[in-house]
Design a protein around this motif. Structure first.
Motif, PDB file in Angstrom:
ATOM      1  N   LEU A 441       0.848  -1.190   0.023  1.00  0.00           N
ATOM      2  CA  LEU A 441      -0.180  -0.178   0.017  1.00  0.00           C
ATOM      3  C   LEU A 441       0.751   1.139   0.068  1.00  0.00           C
ATOM      4  CD1 LEU A 441      -2.437  -1.005   2.772  1.00  0.00           C
ATOM      5  CD2 LEU A 441      -2.988  -0.617   0.440  1.00  0.00           C
ATOM      6  N   GLN A 445      -2.363   5.414   1.109  1.00  0.00           N
ATOM      7  CA  GLN A 445      -3.348   4.776   1.469  1.00  0.00           C
ATOM      8  C   GLN A 445      -3.589   4.282   2.750  1.00  0.00           C
ATOM      9  OE1 GLN A 445      -2.537   2.011  -1.949  1.00  0.00           O
ATOM     10  NE2 GLN A 445      -4.488   2.463  -2.951  1.00  0.00           N
ATOM     11  N   LEU A 528      -8.808   2.374  -2.260  1.00  0.00           N
ATOM     12  CA  LEU A 528      -7.948   1.161  -2.897  1.00  0.00           C
ATOM     13  C   LEU A 528      -7.981   1.699  -4.580  1.00  0.00           C
ATOM     14  CD1 LEU A 528      -8.797  -1.910  -0.846  1.00  0.00           C
ATOM     15  CD2 LEU A 528      -6.909  -0.516  -0.496  1.00  0.00           C
ATOM     16  N   GLN A 532      -6.442  -3.543  -6.180  1.00  0.00           N
ATOM     17  CA  GLN A 532      -6.412  -3.822  -4.639  1.00  0.00           C
ATOM     18  C   GLN A 532      -7.815  -4.049  -4.201  1.00  0.00           C
ATOM     19  OE1 GLN A 532      -4.412  -0.003  -3.741  1.00  0.00           O
ATOM     20  NE2 GLN A 532      -2.829  -0.864  -3.201  1.00  0.00           N
ATOM     21  N   CYS A 536      -9.228  -7.018  -2.024  1.00  0.00           N
ATOM     22  CA  CYS A 536      -9.914  -6.649  -0.920  1.00  0.00           C
ATOM     23  C   CYS A 536     -11.224  -7.703  -0.612  1.00  0.00           C
ATOM     24  CB  CYS A 536     -10.104  -5.356  -0.494  1.00  0.00           C
ATOM     25  SG  CYS A 536     -11.222  -4.930   0.583  1.00  0.00           S
TER      26      CYS A 536
END
Lengths: 589, 135
Positions: A441, A445, A528, A532, A536
């Motif tokens: 990240l 973020q 995100l 990502q 997630c």
């Protein structure tokens, strides 16, 4: 229908002789050659011509399709249809179309042989056995006939099923004719049927039997069955759209199911209405008691309580009605007679949601592995987001209908219930799980997610404190006054009314908790990148899938009382087996 | 937390002819009260959701001005005015409109809006802008 289901297998058993019986027609139609050596029927040229002619019309009717009607008997048994060879798929469609087209004025639903009338097969076999030079296996014919006798309904009079391929459209002269009860059946079958419709595919037979049109609903049924058999034999050169046949079969099934649903729904409504009347009577009685008591509370309390109860009754009735319809549509009812209708409805919807969830997970996984472009992956991610939004909507509806079902978490698996917080997952906990999964990240973020975690913790704390105060105040209300007096306490009714109102505010807390979860997920999506976010959602889905699996394994772990005879902990293979056996997935989200 | 602009008015009232409460409509009163503090919360003393909102602000270090509508003689009208502002139903059996939060004189909304704002990170800047939060 019982008859249909019973006879469907019978039809298959009888299929062989029927096939053979009909083979000649097919052959005659397509090859115009001598009948195949395997055909046991020795038919006259006239019959052959008639068959040819008949098949011509049959084909016509097949192509035109439509017109099939739904009969009162069982719906199509798709298993039976599919039993035919792949090569016969086209022929099946042809038969379906035929059946559809044969009728007059019937709705265009296909009725493919849900049941083979016993007389039907009887006739055929009788016809077969009467044929000259028949090489029919007499034993098989006997068997079939005995079976048919067994299954034959006691009163054939109301049955108007048409046998075989006899319709108004064409005729198998001279031997093929279907006759109403009045017709003179061959003596050997008189006791077994009222509508002798022998498919006499040979020269002999009942010439005087009138054709029985397939105009009646049940006639379609028999026609369908015959048509199916014909289709089994028709070569592939007849091209009939297979989808039509399937579609008609589906329509048939759907029509039957909806009829059943309607019936059950009406019954449920009736019982609910009776219950409502009973409750109203009780209400009247309670009210009269209350009014007569010396310490009657103010009229406003009374009205309040009655208003409450009326609202709840109407609500539950509506939910019940909806749940009944939903249940019929979903095809099942959740177990538990003491479950409210809202809870039952939610359970059904949740099971459906779980199925969708596994599909979403598969899509996400596939999308990530395929390294899709962000645009396409974004679509999948958005779909996933909508999927979760849908769940929150379901839970909101459940909170309105039955908040206790939501908060007890009985819709979730036990392992999930461990981690329950206000009817679902705890956002800050989920974030803690997700952060390591989302590496790498960016700084920004990471900062955003940490802020999100902090604010969700604060919001959770606030909600928890509000709920705690609600619990306190509810407990104080219920315990107000003297508990020793029981229900005869002076402010009993007013106390109950206040407690009811406090319970109502419980719903708003659980809605706020779900709102918090939804907002957390949306914020994650915003922080995100697409890729990502896909990871997630995949992580979240997989995490809960594992919890569900854990619950199933836990529930099905071997528990034995014999010391030392079996291993107490499941072996790897046993675990795998149990894992594969799990059917219902419930998890808390 | 400071309770009740009405209490403050009683303190200051003596000579100055305060704007006659009878003339002022409920909506105007709501507006006036809302702009009197950085963070203003309209609540009901027995409402637990209002308690939750108060705890949320206290947890963040904010001290909102709370107006308890059930302790206000004109509370009913204020509640109706708030309902109109929120666009919520005002029926007798409807869910209570409180708590309603105003930050910097501007309406934020009921509990769900406040929570959404907090989660998406817009609440804290709003509070800082209104001067309710330092740091």
């Amino acid at each position: 229908m019982v008859h249909g289901e019973e006879s469907s297998w019978r039809m298959e058993r009888a299929a062989l002789p029927l096939n053979q019986a009909l083979a000649y027609g097919v052959q005659a139609h397509h090859t115009a050659a001598a009948p195949p050596p395997s055909c046991f029927l020795d038919f006259q040229p006239a019959a052959a011509a008639a068959a040819y002619f008949g098949f011509g019309e049959l084909e016509e009717a097949l192509i035109h399709g439509g017109g099939g009607g739904a009969s009162a008997s069982a719906g199509v048994d798709p298993g039976v249809i599919i039993k035919g060879d792949v090569a016969t798929a086209q022929t099946k469609t042809a038969a379906a179309g035929y059946i559809a087209g044969g009728g007059s004025g019937r709705p265009p639903t296909l009725e493919i042989f849900p049941s083979w009338p016993m007389r039907h097969q009887q006739q055929l076999h009788s016809g077969n056995s009467q044929s000259v030079g028949s090489t029919t296996d007499s034993s098989s014919a006997q068997n079939t006939m005995s079976q048919m006798e067994l299954v034959s309904p006691a009163s054939p009079a109301p049955r108007q099923e048409v046998m075989m391929v006899t319709t108004d459209d064409y005729s198998y002269k001279p031997g093929l004719a279907s006759a109403p009860a009045a017709a003179a059946p061959p003596p050997s079958f008189q006791q077994q049927h009222h509508h002798p419709l022998p498919l006499h595919l040979h020269g002999g037979g009942d010439h005087d039997k009138r054709k029985q049109g397939s105009t009646r609903k049940d006639g379609k049924l028999a026609d369908a069955k015959v048509g199916y058999l014909l289709l089994l034999l028709l070569p592939d050169s007849i091209t009939v759209p297979a989808f039509t046949e399937r579609r008609l079969a589906q329509n048939r099934e759907a029509a039957r199911k909806s009829r059943l649903r309607k019936k059950a729904y009406v019954q449920q409504l009736e019982t609910s209405r009776i219950r409502l009347q009973q409750v109203e009577h009780e209400l009247q009685r309670a009210r009269s008691q209350v009014c007569c008591s010396p310490n009657s509370e103010t009229p406003s309390d009374d009205r309040l309580i009655m208003h409450w109860m009326r609202v709840r009754i109407v609500q539950s009735l509506i939910c019940h009605g909806i749940a009944v319809v939903q249940g019929l549509f979903v095809g099942g009812c959740s177990a538990g007679g003491d479950m409210s209708s809202g809870a039952a409805m939610f359970d059904m919807e949740y099971a459906r949601w779980l199925d969708d969830d596994s599909k979403q997970l598969a899509e996400l996984r596939g999308g990530l592995q395929a390294h899709l472009l962000d645009g396409n992956l974004g679509l999948i991610v958005d779909e996933c987001m909508q999927h979760y939004d849908e769940l929150f909507q379901l839970k909101a509806a459940l909170a309105r209908a039955d908040v206790f079902h939501l908060l007890t978490g009985s819709w979730a698996t036990p392992a999930e219930r461990c981690f329950f917080w206000m009817g679902g997952f705890r956002p800050s906990e989920l974030l803690k799980i997700l952060i390591p999964q989302l590496d790498p990240l960016t700084e920004q973020q990471l900062l955003g997610i940490c802020n999100l975690q902090q604010s969700s913790e604060q919001a959770e704390e606030a909600l928890a404190q509000g709920l705690h105060q609600l619990h306190q105040s509810l407990a104080d209300t219920v315990a107000a006054g003297t508990l020793n007096d029981g229900a005869a306490a002076p402010n009993y009714m007013s106390l109950m009314a206040v407690a009811l109102e406090k319970l109502a505010s419980l719903e708003s807390f659980y809605q706020q908790a779900d709102n918090l979860r939804q907002q957390t997920l949306h914020q994650m999506r915003r922080i995100l990148t697409t890729r990502q976010a896909a990871r997630c959602f995949l992580s979240i889905g997989e995490y809960y899938r594992r919890l569900r699996a854990l619950s199933n394994l836990w529930a099905s772990r071997p528990r034995d009382d014999f010391i030392g005879t079996e291993s107490l902990s499941p072996t790897a293979t046993e675990l795998q087996v149990m894992h594969q056996q799990q059917q219902n997935h419930f998890s808390g989200f | 937390m400071q309770y009740g602009a009405a209490a403050e008015q009683a303190w200051y009232m003596p000579v100055v002819a305060a704007p006659s409460a009878a003339v002022e409509t409920a909506a105007e009163r709501v507006e006036r009260l809302a702009s009197e503090g950085a963070v203003v919360v309209f609540s009901v003393s027995s409402c637990c959701m209002c308690h939750a909102v108060k705890r949320l602000f206290c947890g963040m270090g904010v001290h909102p001005t709370v107006h308890e509508l059930d302790l206000d003689p004109r509370g009913r009208e204020l509640e109706r005015a708030l309902a109109c502002l929120l666009g919520a139903a005002t029926g007798a059996g409807a869910a209570p409109v409180v708590p309603v939060v105003f930050i910097g004189g501007r309406l934020v909304g009921a509990m769900d809006r406040v929570m959404a704002a907090h989660i998406n990170g817009s609440l804290v800047p709003l509070l800082k802008e209104a001067g309710a939060l330092w740091l």
